[in-house]
Motif scaffolding. Sequence first.
Motif, PDB file in Angstrom:
ATOM      1  N   TYR A  93     -26.489  70.438  -8.441  1.00 50.20           N
ATOM      2  CA  TYR A  93     -26.545  69.396  -7.780  1.00 50.20           C
ATOM      3  C   TYR A  93     -26.765  68.317  -7.824  1.00 50.20           C
ATOM      4  O   TYR A  93     -28.092  68.404  -7.773  1.00 50.20           O
ATOM      5  CB  TYR A  93     -25.969  68.913  -6.614  1.00 50.20           C
ATOM      6  CG  TYR A  93     -24.507  70.771  -6.436  1.00 50.20           C
ATOM      7  CD1 TYR A  93     -23.674  70.447  -6.706  1.00 50.20           C
ATOM      8  CD2 TYR A  93     -25.546  71.518  -5.857  1.00 50.20           C
ATOM      9  CE1 TYR A  93     -23.035  71.778  -6.379  1.00 50.20           C
ATOM     10  CE2 TYR A  93     -24.685  73.025  -6.346  1.00 50.20           C
ATOM     11  CZ  TYR A  93     -23.438  73.000  -6.013  1.00 50.20           C
ATOM     12  OH  TYR A  93     -22.777  74.090  -6.081  1.00 50.20           O
ATOM     13  N   GLN A  95     -26.969  63.824  -5.784  1.00 51.75           N
ATOM     14  CA  GLN A  95     -26.582  63.226  -5.737  1.00 51.75           C
ATOM     15  C   GLN A  95     -27.579  61.535  -4.704  1.00 51.75           C
ATOM     16  O   GLN A  95     -28.903  62.060  -5.961  1.00 51.75           O
ATOM     17  CB  GLN A  95     -27.084  63.903  -3.990  1.00 51.75           C
ATOM     18  CG  GLN A  95     -28.176  63.621  -3.521  1.00 51.75           C
ATOM     19  CD  GLN A  95     -28.580  63.905  -2.002  1.00 51.75           C
ATOM     20  OE1 GLN A  95     -28.639  63.271  -1.046  1.00 51.75           O
ATOM     21  NE2 GLN A  95     -28.597  65.968  -1.849  1.00 51.75           N
ATOM     22  N   LYS A 109     -26.894  61.154   4.756  1.00 48.60           N
ATOM     23  CA  LYS A 109     -27.171  62.378   3.234  1.00 48.60           C
ATOM     24  C   LYS A 109     -28.186  63.354   3.462  1.00 48.60           C
ATOM     25  O   LYS A 109     -28.861  62.621   4.908  1.00 48.60           O
ATOM     26  CB  LYS A 109     -27.583  62.025   1.920  1.00 48.60           C
ATOM     27  CG  LYS A 109     -26.251  60.733   1.393  1.00 48.60           C
ATOM     28  CD  LYS A 109     -27.181  60.083   0.327  1.00 48.60           C
ATOM     29  CE  LYS A 109     -25.851  59.798  -0.419  1.00 48.60           C
ATOM     30  NZ  LYS A 109     -25.440  60.220  -1.727  1.00 48.60           N
ATOM     31  N   SER A 113     -25.990  70.638  -0.626  1.00 46.13           N
ATOM     32  CA  SER A 113     -24.959  70.200  -1.245  1.00 46.13           C
ATOM     33  C   SER A 113     -23.209  69.494  -1.059  1.00 46.13           C
ATOM     34  O   SER A 113     -22.873  69.266  -1.721  1.00 46.13           O
ATOM     35  CB  SER A 113     -23.953  71.873  -2.629  1.00 46.13           C
ATOM     36  OG  SER A 113     -23.216  72.351  -1.085  1.00 46.13           O
ATOM     37  N   ILE A 114     -23.405  68.895  -0.045  1.00 44.46           N
ATOM     38  CA  ILE A 114     -22.564  68.013   0.797  1.00 44.46           C
ATOM     39  C   ILE A 114     -22.350  67.036   0.229  1.00 44.46           C
ATOM     40  O   ILE A 114     -21.201  66.614   0.435  1.00 44.46           O
ATOM     41  CB  ILE A 114     -21.624  69.096   1.994  1.00 44.46           C
ATOM     42  CG1 ILE A 114     -20.370  68.327   2.326  1.00 44.46           C
ATOM     43  CG2 ILE A 114     -23.165  68.528   3.188  1.00 44.46           C
ATOM     44  CD1 ILE A 114     -19.191  69.374   2.026  1.00 44.46           C
ATOM     45  N   SER A 115     -23.900  66.567   0.012  1.00 42.47           N
ATOM     46  CA  SER A 115     -23.908  66.062  -0.307  1.00 42.47           C
ATOM     47  C   SER A 115     -23.883  65.057  -0.925  1.00 42.47           C
ATOM     48  O   SER A 115     -24.561  63.076  -1.545  1.00 42.47           O
ATOM     49  CB  SER A 115     -24.985  64.898   1.446  1.00 42.47           C
ATOM     50  OG  SER A 115     -24.642  65.574   2.135  1.00 42.47           O
ATOM     51  N   GLU A 117     -23.261  64.120  -5.077  1.00 44.28           N
ATOM     52  CA  GLU A 117     -21.329  63.514  -5.987  1.00 44.28           C
ATOM     53  C   GLU A 117     -21.088  64.510  -7.057  1.00 44.28           C
ATOM     54  O   GLU A 117     -20.419  63.806  -7.991  1.00 44.28           O
ATOM     55  CB  GLU A 117     -22.015  61.791  -6.245  1.00 44.28           C
ATOM     56  CG  GLU A 117     -22.288  60.929  -4.492  1.00 44.28           C
ATOM     57  CD  GLU A 117     -23.681  61.300  -3.933  1.00 44.28           C
ATOM     58  OE1 GLU A 117     -24.256  61.377  -4.765  1.00 44.28           O
ATOM     59  OE2 GLU A 117     -23.602  60.331  -3.177  1.00 44.28           O
ATOM     60  N   TYR A 158     -16.894  73.736  -6.707  1.00 43.89           N
ATOM     61  CA  TYR A 158     -16.128  72.767  -5.910  1.00 43.89           C
ATOM     62  C   TYR A 158     -14.636  71.862  -7.144  1.00 43.89           C
ATOM     63  O   TYR A 158     -14.937  72.292  -7.916  1.00 43.89           O
ATOM     64  CB  TYR A 158     -16.834  71.524  -5.467  1.00 43.89           C
ATOM     65  CG  TYR A 158     -18.013  71.785  -4.519  1.00 43.89           C
ATOM     66  CD1 TYR A 158     -17.422  72.078  -3.078  1.00 43.89           C
ATOM     67  CD2 TYR A 158     -18.878  71.904  -4.673  1.00 43.89           C
ATOM     68  CE1 TYR A 158     -18.420  72.446  -2.652  1.00 43.89           C
ATOM     69  CE2 TYR A 158     -20.116  72.569  -3.473  1.00 43.89           C
ATOM     70  CZ  TYR A 158     -19.656  72.765  -2.036  1.00 43.89           C
ATOM     71  OH  TYR A 158     -20.525  73.248  -1.030  1.00 43.89           O
ATOM     72  N   LEU A 182     -17.869  65.370  -8.172  1.00 44.62           N
ATOM     73  CA  LEU A 182     -17.485  66.173  -7.588  1.00 44.62           C
ATOM     74  C   LEU A 182     -16.251  65.211  -6.350  1.00 44.62           C
ATOM     75  O   LEU A 182     -16.410  64.392  -7.123  1.00 44.62           O
ATOM     76  CB  LEU A 182     -18.320  66.516  -6.394  1.00 44.62           C
ATOM     77  CG  LEU A 182     -19.433  67.490  -7.158  1.00 44.62           C
ATOM     78  CD1 LEU A 182     -20.179  67.741  -5.889  1.00 44.62           C
ATOM     79  CD2 LEU A 182     -18.849  68.947  -7.003  1.00 44.62           C
ATOM     80  N   ARG A 184     -14.734  64.839  -3.248  1.00 45.44           N
ATOM     81  CA  ARG A 184     -14.745  64.621  -2.264  1.00 45.44           C
ATOM     82  C   ARG A 184     -13.491  64.330  -1.252  1.00 45.44           C
ATOM     83  O   ARG A 184     -13.344  62.808  -1.978  1.00 45.44           O
ATOM     84  CB  ARG A 184     -16.202  64.537  -1.859  1.00 45.44           C
ATOM     85  CG  ARG A 184     -17.272  65.311  -2.351  1.00 45.44           C
ATOM     86  CD  ARG A 184     -17.290  66.414  -2.077  1.00 45.44           C
ATOM     87  NE  ARG A 184     -18.686  67.154  -2.758  1.00 45.44           N
ATOM     88  CZ  ARG A 184     -19.530  68.241  -2.535  1.00 45.44           C
ATOM     89  NH1 ARG A 184     -19.207  68.936  -1.122  1.00 45.44           N
ATOM     90  NH2 ARG A 184     -20.270  68.687  -2.637  1.00 45.44           N
ATOM     91  N   ASP A 187     -14.608  61.492   4.850  1.00 45.96           N
ATOM     92  CA  ASP A 187     -15.077  62.270   5.986  1.00 45.96           C
ATOM     93  C   ASP A 187     -16.017  61.571   6.138  1.00 45.96           C
ATOM     94  O   ASP A 187     -17.377  60.588   5.327  1.00 45.96           O
ATOM     95  CB  ASP A 187     -15.156  63.910   5.897  1.00 45.96           C
ATOM     96  CG  ASP A 187     -16.319  64.555   5.007  1.00 45.96           C
ATOM     97  OD1 ASP A 187     -16.614  63.437   4.708  1.00 45.96           O
ATOM     98  OD2 ASP A 187     -16.022  65.754   4.789  1.00 45.96           O
ATOM     99  N   ASN A 190     -19.001  62.232   3.731  1.00 43.73           N
ATOM    100  CA  ASN A 190     -18.895  60.929   1.982  1.00 43.73           C
ATOM    101  C   ASN A 190     -17.920  60.138   2.530  1.00 43.73           C
ATOM    102  O   ASN A 190     -16.437  60.433   2.452  1.00 43.73           O
ATOM    103  CB  ASN A 190     -17.784  62.874   1.511  1.00 43.73           C
ATOM    104  CG  ASN A 190     -18.715  63.839   1.104  1.00 43.73           C
ATOM    105  OD1 ASN A 190     -19.474  63.994   0.449  1.00 43.73           O
ATOM    106  ND2 ASN A 190     -18.207  64.725   1.489  1.00 43.73           N
TER     107      ASN A 190
END
Length: 191
Positions: A93, A95, A109, A113-115, A117, A158, A182, A184, A187, A190
């Motif tokens: 990933y 970012q 951030k 991996s949720i942060s 791009e 994702y 990604l 997303r 929220d 993101n």
Amino acid sequence: MTTFGENYFQIQQLAELLTPPKNDSDDEFEPKLANEKDVDLLSSHLGPDSIGLPKCNASETHAISKNKNGMTEESVLKGHDDKRQKPSYDISYKQKVTTEDVYLQMGNKGPSSISCEDIVIRIHLPKTQTIEEIQLDVTKSFLNCSTKTFRLGLHLPYQVDPQAGKAEWNSCEEELAVSLRLVRPFDELNF
């Protein structure tokens, strides 16, 4: 103070010392360059990057085109009895991190991996010469990469935007790097 020519010959002697002999005889060091004109010709090519194995810069980058074949996940799943080999691959990933995120920790951030791009899938395809031999199809949640000898059908972790991606072929390493943006939801992490 030593001149460039003396330094060059010292480096050449060191290189001769560190390389194994080509035959069993112990030949004395013989300078291969007769005069300083030859040294000047080679000095333009001598640098820190000339140490080690030669670098390969043979890579091609292409945007991922829209799926022309109308590939759907159902049509790919029907071909699950394909006898081609599955290539090795890596998923990583990316970012975008700014100085505020790194040094001041002002952003939201984190290292997870949720942060991120982008998702990068590196597919190793041995004995593939050019990117024209590779067929790549991407949907929102599935990647299909195939050649004459390999086929990879990969469900993505994702959802991605298939139109905002690029594929880069490195012929020296026989590796295809597919970068996909990604998708997303907005929220608190993101935005």
